[in-house]
Write a protein that holds these residues in place. Structure first.
Motif, PDB file in Angstrom:
ATOM      1  N   LEU A  63       0.827  -1.204   0.000  1.00 28.60           N
ATOM      2  CA  LEU A  63       0.000   0.000   0.000  1.00 28.60           C
ATOM      3  C   LEU A  63       0.865   1.258   0.000  1.00 28.60           C
ATOM      4  N   GLU A  64       1.883   1.285   0.851  1.00 23.13           N
ATOM      5  CA  GLU A  64       2.788   2.435   0.893  1.00 23.13           C
ATOM      6  C   GLU A  64       3.472   2.645  -0.453  1.00 23.13           C
ATOM      7  N   TRP A  65       3.924   1.556  -1.095  1.00 27.07           N
ATOM      8  CA  TRP A  65       4.584   1.643  -2.395  1.00 27.07           C
ATOM      9  C   TRP A  65       3.618   2.160  -3.463  1.00 27.07           C
ATOM     10  N   ARG A  66       2.411   1.613  -3.482  1.00 26.87           N
ATOM     11  CA  ARG A  66       1.434   2.029  -4.494  1.00 26.87           C
ATOM     12  C   ARG A  66       1.006   3.487  -4.307  1.00 26.87           C
ATOM     13  N   GLU A  67       0.854   3.919  -3.063  1.00 32.44           N
ATOM     14  CA  GLU A  67       0.437   5.300  -2.817  1.00 32.44           C
ATOM     15  C   GLU A  67       1.588   6.287  -3.018  1.00 32.44           C
ATOM     16  N   GLY A  68       2.807   5.813  -2.930  1.00 32.19           N
ATOM     17  CA  GLY A  68       3.975   6.684  -3.047  1.00 32.19           C
ATOM     18  C   GLY A  68       4.658   6.551  -4.389  1.00 32.19           C
ATOM     19  N   GLU A  69       5.671   5.705  -4.438  1.00 34.72           N
ATOM     20  CA  GLU A  69       6.528   5.560  -5.618  1.00 34.72           C
ATOM     21  C   GLU A  69       5.754   5.201  -6.884  1.00 34.72           C
ATOM     22  N   LYS A  70       4.889   4.188  -6.817  1.00 29.68           N
ATOM     23  CA  LYS A  70       4.125   3.754  -7.994  1.00 29.68           C
ATOM     24  C   LYS A  70       3.219   4.875  -8.504  1.00 29.68           C
ATOM     25  N   ASN A  71       2.541   5.560  -7.586  1.00 30.44           N
ATOM     26  CA  ASN A  71       1.654   6.650  -7.974  1.00 30.44           C
ATOM     27  C   ASN A  71       2.443   7.775  -8.650  1.00 30.44           C
ATOM     28  N   ASN A  72       3.620   8.104  -8.113  1.00 34.93           N
ATOM     29  CA  ASN A  72       4.454   9.151  -8.708  1.00 34.93           C
ATOM     30  C   ASN A  72       4.928   8.769 -10.109  1.00 34.93           C
ATOM     31  N   GLU A  73       5.270   7.489 -10.320  1.00 32.47           N
ATOM     32  CA  GLU A  73       5.670   7.010 -11.645  1.00 32.47           C
ATOM     33  C   GLU A  73       4.528   7.181 -12.646  1.00 32.47           C
ATOM     34  N   ILE A  74       3.329   6.849 -12.223  1.00 33.38           N
ATOM     35  CA  ILE A  74       2.159   6.958 -13.110  1.00 33.38           C
ATOM     36  C   ILE A  74       1.884   8.417 -13.445  1.00 33.38           C
ATOM     37  N   ILE A  75       1.949   9.282 -12.451  1.00 33.10           N
ATOM     38  CA  ILE A  75       1.718  10.717 -12.687  1.00 33.10           C
ATOM     39  C   ILE A  75       2.741  11.255 -13.680  1.00 33.10           C
ATOM     40  N   GLU A  76       3.991  10.846 -13.538  1.00 34.16           N
ATOM     41  CA  GLU A  76       5.047  11.289 -14.458  1.00 34.16           C
ATOM     42  C   GLU A  76       4.786  10.775 -15.870  1.00 34.16           C
ATOM     43  N   ILE A  91       1.877  10.117 -17.182  1.00 29.28           N
ATOM     44  CA  ILE A  91       0.748  10.887 -17.719  1.00 29.28           C
ATOM     45  C   ILE A  91       1.226  12.255 -18.197  1.00 29.28           C
ATOM     46  N   LYS A  92       2.090  12.896 -17.410  1.00 24.78           N
ATOM     47  CA  LYS A  92       2.638  14.206 -17.806  1.00 24.78           C
ATOM     48  C   LYS A  92       3.404  14.106 -19.120  1.00 24.78           C
ATOM     49  N   SER A 136      -6.310  12.224 -28.079  1.00 23.09           N
ATOM     50  CA  SER A 136      -7.314  11.318 -28.628  1.00 23.09           C
ATOM     51  C   SER A 136      -6.698  10.084 -29.285  1.00 23.09           C
ATOM     52  N   GLU A 137      -5.467  10.184 -29.771  1.00 19.02           N
ATOM     53  CA  GLU A 137      -4.813   9.043 -30.414  1.00 19.02           C
ATOM     54  C   GLU A 137      -3.469   8.752 -29.753  1.00 19.02           C
ATOM     55  N   ASN A 138      -3.370   8.991 -28.466  1.00 18.05           N
ATOM     56  CA  ASN A 138      -2.108   8.846 -27.754  1.00 18.05           C
ATOM     57  C   ASN A 138      -2.145   7.565 -26.922  1.00 18.05           C
ATOM     58  N   ALA A 139      -1.484   6.520 -27.421  1.00 17.66           N
ATOM     59  CA  ALA A 139      -1.490   5.217 -26.753  1.00 17.66           C
ATOM     60  C   ALA A 139      -0.787   5.281 -25.399  1.00 17.66           C
ATOM     61  N   GLU A 140       0.278   6.073 -25.294  1.00 18.18           N
ATOM     62  CA  GLU A 140       1.004   6.197 -24.030  1.00 18.18           C
ATOM     63  C   GLU A 140       0.100   6.797 -22.946  1.00 18.18           C
ATOM     64  N   TYR A 141      -0.690   7.788 -23.331  1.00 17.76           N
ATOM     65  CA  TYR A 141      -1.607   8.430 -22.392  1.00 17.76           C
ATOM     66  C   TYR A 141      -2.667   7.425 -21.934  1.00 17.76           C
ATOM     67  N   ASP A 142      -3.230   6.697 -22.897  1.00 13.58           N
ATOM     68  CA  ASP A 142      -4.253   5.699 -22.564  1.00 13.58           C
ATOM     69  C   ASP A 142      -3.689   4.625 -21.623  1.00 13.58           C
ATOM     70  N   ALA A 143      -2.467   4.162 -21.890  1.00 16.31           N
ATOM     71  CA  ALA A 143      -1.838   3.138 -21.056  1.00 16.31           C
ATOM     72  C   ALA A 143      -1.575   3.671 -19.645  1.00 16.31           C
ATOM     73  N   ALA A 144      -1.104   4.915 -19.557  1.00 18.34           N
ATOM     74  CA  ALA A 144      -0.825   5.511 -18.248  1.00 18.34           C
ATOM     75  C   ALA A 144      -2.116   5.690 -17.452  1.00 18.34           C
ATOM     76  N   LYS A 145      -3.184   6.115 -18.103  1.00 20.20           N
ATOM     77  CA  LYS A 145      -4.468   6.276 -17.412  1.00 20.20           C
ATOM     78  C   LYS A 145      -5.014   4.916 -16.953  1.00 20.20           C
ATOM     79  N   GLU A 146      -4.798   3.882 -17.776  1.00 21.24           N
ATOM     80  CA  GLU A 146      -5.232   2.544 -17.392  1.00 21.24           C
ATOM     81  C   GLU A 146      -4.429   2.060 -16.177  1.00 21.24           C
ATOM     82  N   ASP A 147      -3.105   2.302 -16.185  1.00 22.48           N
ATOM     83  CA  ASP A 147      -2.271   1.953 -15.029  1.00 22.48           C
ATOM     84  C   ASP A 147      -2.749   2.685 -13.780  1.00 22.48           C
TER      85      ASP A 147
END
Length: 157
Positions: free
Chosen positions: A20-33, A35-36, A45-56
């Protein structure tokens, strides 16, 4: 439909707390990065990387909620070293009718790992063994309905 009570060993609970600590911290920060970075590429609309990051992000949030639910409702069972019967968290050595020995650690349902001989207290063998002592013969049914017998030869905590 009511959920069955979930049980955990203290080790299993600690692993969930760490995840839980890992997912709320490091993993969440990786996903936010991620998405950015995907947003910086332009058209979403046609950005596969964005779609994959949002799914993660959605999968991570779902797992966080699942872990929180488990931690909020699960019962942690401590094994009593003075008690010599099979309980959650102990390793049990069994011998089958042919003399083959196998050892399993009895754990809660979220901690099972068949590759490392960690079986659930709800599995046929685990459920049959709970409360028994060295020398007892347990009887359980395999998934195909056959009845099997195992003798408990050793219990360690």
């Amino acid at each position: 439909m009511a959920k069955a009570e979930m049980t955990l060993t203290s080790e299993g609970r600690q692993k969930l707390v760490e995840e839980l600590e890992w997912r709320e911290g490091e993993k969440n920060n990786e996903i936010i990065e991620a998405i950015k970075e995907a947003r910086a590429q332009g058209d979403l609309s046609e950005n596969a990387e964005y779609d994959a990051a949002k799914e993660d992000q959605a999968k991570n949030a779902a797992r966080i909620n699942e872990i929180r639910q488990i931690l909020a409702t699960a019962r942690v069972v401590e094994s009593d070293s003075a008690d010599l019967s099979v309980s959650l968290g102990c390793t049990v050595e069994f011998e089958n009718e042919k003399g083959k020995k196998t050892a399993y650690t009895i754990v809660g349902t979220t901690e099972t790992d068949s590759l490392n001989n960690r079986i659930s207290n709800d599995s046929p063998v685990g459920a049959a063994a709970i409360g028994h002592v060295v020398g007892d013969v347990i009887v359980y049914k395999t998934p195909n309905g056959k009845e099997r017998k195992l003798t408990i030869t050793n219990i360690t905590r």
